[in-house]
Design an enzyme around this catalytic site. Structure first.
Site, PDB file in Angstrom:
ATOM      1  N   ASN A  45       0.795  -1.231   0.000  1.00 13.53           N
ATOM      2  CA  ASN A  45       0.000   0.000   0.000  1.00 13.53           C
ATOM      3  C   ASN A  45       0.825   1.278   0.000  1.00 13.53           C
ATOM      4  OD1 ASN A  45       0.828  -0.651   2.606  1.00 13.53           O
ATOM      5  ND2 ASN A  45      -0.966   0.230   3.584  1.00 13.53           N
ATOM      6  N   LYS A  85      13.109  -7.873  -0.008  1.00 15.11           N
ATOM      7  CA  LYS A  85      12.253  -8.662  -0.903  1.00 15.11           C
ATOM      8  C   LYS A  85      11.271  -7.719  -1.565  1.00 15.11           C
ATOM      9  CE  LYS A  85       9.437 -11.821  -2.640  1.00 15.11           C
ATOM     10  NZ  LYS A  85       8.421 -10.877  -3.173  1.00 15.11           N
ATOM     11  N   ALA A  86      11.427  -7.525  -2.874  1.00 11.78           N
ATOM     12  CA  ALA A  86      10.568  -6.599  -3.608  1.00 11.78           C
ATOM     13  C   ALA A  86       9.127  -7.106  -3.641  1.00 11.78           C
ATOM     14  CB  ALA A  86      11.090  -6.417  -5.030  1.00 11.78           C
ATOM     15  N   HIS A  87       8.178  -6.196  -3.472  1.00 12.17           N
ATOM     16  CA  HIS A  87       6.768  -6.573  -3.542  1.00 12.17           C
ATOM     17  C   HIS A  87       6.359  -6.782  -4.992  1.00 12.17           C
ATOM     18  CE1 HIS A  87       2.402  -6.453  -3.129  1.00 12.17           C
ATOM     19  NE2 HIS A  87       2.595  -6.727  -1.852  1.00 12.17           N
ATOM     20  N   SER A  88       5.575  -7.824  -5.222  1.00 12.93           N
ATOM     21  CA  SER A  88       5.191  -8.170  -6.592  1.00 12.93           C
ATOM     22  C   SER A  88       4.280  -7.133  -7.229  1.00 12.93           C
ATOM     23  CB  SER A  88       4.494  -9.539  -6.603  1.00 12.93           C
ATOM     24  OG  SER A  88       3.318  -9.505  -5.796  1.00 12.93           O
ATOM     25  N   SER A 108      -0.196  -8.629   5.515  1.00 10.60           N
ATOM     26  CA  SER A 108      -1.348  -9.339   6.044  1.00 10.60           C
ATOM     27  C   SER A 108      -1.014 -10.092   7.328  1.00 10.60           C
ATOM     28  CB  SER A 108      -1.880 -10.325   5.009  1.00 10.60           C
ATOM     29  OG  SER A 108      -0.967 -11.402   4.836  1.00 10.60           O
ATOM     30  N   GLU A 138       4.026  -5.679  11.073  1.00  3.71           N
ATOM     31  CA  GLU A 138       2.813  -4.857  11.241  1.00  3.71           C
ATOM     32  C   GLU A 138       1.761  -5.478  10.350  1.00  3.71           C
ATOM     33  OE1 GLU A 138       0.197  -2.223   9.692  1.00  3.71           O
ATOM     34  OE2 GLU A 138       2.018  -1.062   9.305  1.00  3.71           O
ATOM     35  N   CYS A 160      -3.246   1.050   6.611  1.00  2.00           N
ATOM     36  CA  CYS A 160      -3.345   0.161   7.770  1.00  2.00           C
ATOM     37  C   CYS A 160      -4.026   0.842   8.946  1.00  2.00           C
ATOM     38  CB  CYS A 160      -1.959  -0.336   8.174  1.00  2.00           C
ATOM     39  SG  CYS A 160      -0.706   0.947   8.195  1.00  2.00           S
ATOM     40  N   GLU A 196      -9.553  -7.299   9.583  1.00  2.00           N
ATOM     41  CA  GLU A 196      -9.403  -6.115   8.754  1.00  2.00           C
ATOM     42  C   GLU A 196      -9.906  -6.393   7.339  1.00  2.00           C
ATOM     43  OE1 GLU A 196      -5.758  -3.120   7.470  1.00  2.00           O
ATOM     44  OE2 GLU A 196      -5.349  -5.231   7.864  1.00  2.00           O
TER      45      GLU A 196
END
Length: 526
Positions: free
Chosen positions: A160, A185-188, A241, A264, A301, A391
Site C-alpha cells: 500500500n 524482498k521486492a513486492h510483486s 497481512s 505490522e 493500515c 481487517e
C-alpha cells in the site's frame, strides 16, 4: 528514460540466474508493462544474505556520521528521480501523481530524520557506571553499555505504500541507521518501482563509499522462507497481512537460532464517537469519517474499520448522514487485482453474516472498489466473533451501536490489539469518558482525540505499532525514530581500557553525547 533491468541486486551488482517469469501490470487497465523480472534462485538468496553478512563487519563499525551521509545520499537520489519515475509508480499502483510525489517526500524525509538521529547519538543508549573501588563488602567494577546493530535484516516490501513502506522505506531506513545491512524482498505489486529505487540506493552507497553488500534486493515468489531462515539474517521487518506476518514469525521461531520478526499486520482502528460530539457536530463528523475510511481507497493500515457510539437519537441522525456520505463515494481503483479480490471477498463475508446489515454502498463490481457501510450487532463483538475482528483492506467500515457506557466498555475489552483508537468528543465528553483511556492503552499503540488515524506523522514521538495482531511485537514501532530500536542490542564492557572502548563510552566523550552516568544524565568529561 529510466532503465529497468529486472535483475536481482546482490553485492553491488546485478544477477539474473533464474527464469524471467514475473511481469508488472498497469493497476488501472491490467495491461502488461514492458518490463521483465528475474525470479531469485536459492543460490541468489544465499548470495544476497552472505553479501549482507560480509558487509556487516565493516558497516556496523562506521561512525554514525558516515552512516548518516549514506542515508542523506539515498534521500538526495530519490529527490532526483524525474517525472518518468512518478509515471511508473502511478501505473503500477493506480495512485495519483500527487500522492506519489508526497510519498516520495515522506520517504526522503524519514531517511533524513534517521540521519539526524545518528548525528545526535542518543540511539546508542550510552550508560556508564563508574567504578567504586572503596565500596564494601565488594568493589563495583567500571561497567559501561551501549547499543550495536543486530546484524543483517530481511525487509519485505508493503503493497500500500510503494515508497514509504517499501524499498527505501521505514524498515530499510531504520535498519541501515542501526548499522544493519538489508536484504530486501521486492513486492510483486510494484517491481518496476522497486528496481528504480534500488538503483538509487546503490548509487548512494557507491557515492558515499559504503561496503557493496550493504543493500541487496531480490525478486520473485517463494523466496521468503529461504530469506528468513538464512543463518546470516538476524531480524525481519514486514508490513502486510496477518497471514503473511504469522507465517514469517513461525519460520523465524523454528530456526535453530530464533530471530525477532517485527511485523505490522492487522488493525481495525476503532473510532468512538462520544455523545457531546454527536449533538454538536454530527454531520461534520460523518463527512470527515467517510473521507478517512475511503482515503487511498481504504488501503491504509490505519483506516477506521470500526465505528462505535452509544444508542441515542443523535447517534441515529449521525448514522443517517454517514449512510449518505458513504453512498456518495465514487468507485476507485485499488493497488492491484489481488487486493481487489480480497476486498470483494471481505465485503461478501460481511454482507452474508448473521447479525450484520448492509447500510450503504453501490453494488460491488469486478474492476473497482466501491465504498461500503455495514452495521453489526454489538453481541457479535462481545461474544468474540472473528469476522468483526478481521481487517477488510479497502473502503469499508462497520458501525456498532452500544446500549450504554457499560456495554461500550465490554465491547472495547473484546477487541484484539490495534494500531490506533480515536475518541471524537467535546471537552466535557473527554472528561466524562476519561475512564476509557486506561482501557485503550492496553489495546492500542496510538490514541487520537478529534482527529483521524489515516495520517501517520514521521517524528520522534510517533508509535505505529500495538498489541497482537496489530503487530507481532508491541514493544516496537515501524514509524518514527524509535523504529531504530528494533534492530539494536546492548553490549556491556566491564573494566575495559578507556582507550580501547567505543568512542561513545570513553571518558573524554569525543562524540559529545548525553550519557547516563552513575544514574544521572550528563555530557561530562571525566
Amino acid at each position: 528514460m529510466l532503465t529497468i533491468l529486472g535483475q536481482n541486486f546482490i553485492n553491488g551488482a546485478r544477477s539474473a540466474l533464474g527464469q524471467s517469469l514475473h511481469v508488472s501490470l498497469d493497476a488501472t487497465t491490467g495491461e502488461v508493462l514492458p518490463y521483465a523480472f528475474y525470479q531469485a534462485t536459492e543460490d541468489e538468496v544465499d548470495a544476497a544474505c552472505c553479501a549482507a553478512q560480509d558487509a556487516f563487519s565493516v558497516y556496523r563499525q562506521l561512525s554514525p556520521a558516515r552512516r548518516a551521509e549514506f542515508l542523506d545520499a539515498i534521500a538526495d537520489e530519490l529527490d532526483g528521480l524525474n517525472d518518468d519515475f512518478v509515471a511508473i509508480v502511478c501505473r503500477e499502483t493506480g495512485l495519483p501523481a500527487a500522492r506519489i510525489q508526497g510519498e516520495r517526500g515522506r520517504t526522503g524525509g524519514q531517511l533524513r530524520l534517521f540521519a539526524q538521529v545518528l548525528r545526535r547519538g542518543d540511539f546508542l543508549g550510552a550508560r556508564i557506571d563508574l567504578a567504586l573501588p572503596e565500596r564494601q563488602p565488594l568493589r563495583r567494577a567500571d561497567i559501561r553499555q551501549y547499543r550495536i546493530g543486530v546484524g543483517p535484516v530481511a525487509v519485505f516490501g508493503a503493497s500500500n505504500f510503494p515508497l514509504a513502506f517499501s524499498t527505501a522505506g521505514g524498515d530499510t531506513a531504520s535498519a541501515l541507521a542501526a548499522g544493519c545491512p538489508v536484504v530486501f524482498k521486492a513486492h510483486s505489486g510494484h517491481m518496476a518501482t522497486a528496481d528504480v529505487v534500488a538503483n538509487a540506493i546503490t548509487r548512494a552507497a557507491e557515492r558515499t563509499g559504503m561496503p557493496k553488500g550493504v543493500f541487496n534486493m531480490i525478486f520473485g515468489s517463494g523466496v521468503g522462507e529461504g530469506l528468513v531462515k538464512h543463518p546470516a539474517i538476524r531480524g525481519v521487518g514486514f508490513t502486510g497481512s496477518l497471514t503473511g506476518g504469522n507465517a514469517l514469525s513461525r519460520m523465524a521461531a523454528e530456526r535453530p537460532d530464533p530471530i525477532p520478526v517485527f511485523a505490522e499486520m492487522s488493525s481495525i482502528n476503532p473510532v468512538i464517537i462520544l455523545p457531546g460530539a454527536l449533538n454538536a457536530r454530527s454531520a461534520t463528523v460523518a463527512k470527515e469519517l467517510a473521507n478517512s475510511v475511503t482515503m487511498g481507497v481504504g488501503q491504509f493500515c490505519t483506516k477506521p474499520g470500526l465505528v462505535m457510539g452509544v444508542r441515542s437519537a443523535a447517534f441515529s441522525a449521525f448514522l443517517d448522514e454517514l449512510k449518505v456520505q458513504m453512498g456518495a463515494q465514487p468507485p476507485q481503483t485499488m493497488l492491484n487485482a489481488g487486493g481487489l479480490k480480497s476486498y470483494i471477498g471481505g465485503v461478501e463475508h460481511l454482507g452474508a453474516h448473521p447479525g450484520v446489515a448492509h447500510l450503504a454502498g453501490q453494488a460491488q463490481g469486478k474492476k473497482h472498489a466501491q465504498a461500503q457501510l455495514f452495521k453489526a450487532d454489538v453481541s457479535l463483538l462481545i461474544d468474540g466473533d472473528e469476522l468483526l475482528q478481521e481487517e477488510v483492506f479497502g473502503p469499508a467500515t462497520v458501525v456498532v451501536e452500544v446500549a450504554d457506557d457499560a456495554e461500550l466498555g465490554r465491547a472495547l475489552l473484546a477487541l484484539r490489539g490495534q494500531l490506533t483508537a480515536t475518541l471524537i468528543g467535546e471537552p466535557s465528553d473527554l472528561e466524562q469518558y476519561q475512564w476509557l483511556v486506561p482501557l485503550l492503552e492496553e489495546k492500542v499503540g496510538r490514541i487520537l482525540v478529534n482527529g483521524y488515524p489515516t495520517g501517520v506523522e514521521v517524528c520522534d514521538a510517533m508509535v505505529h505499532g500495538g498489541p497482537y495482531p496489530a503487530t507481532s511485537d508491541a514493544r516496537g514501532t515501524s514509524v518514527g525514530t524509535l523504529a531504530i530500536d528494533r534492530f539494536l542490542r546492548p553490549v556491556c564492557y566491564q573494566d575495559y581500557p578507556d582507550a580501547l572502548l567505543p568512542e561513545a563510552l570513553r571518558n573524554a566523550n569525543p562524540l559529545g553525547l548525553r550519557r547516563l552516568v552513575n544514574g544521572e544524565w550528563s555530557s561530562a568529561v571525566f
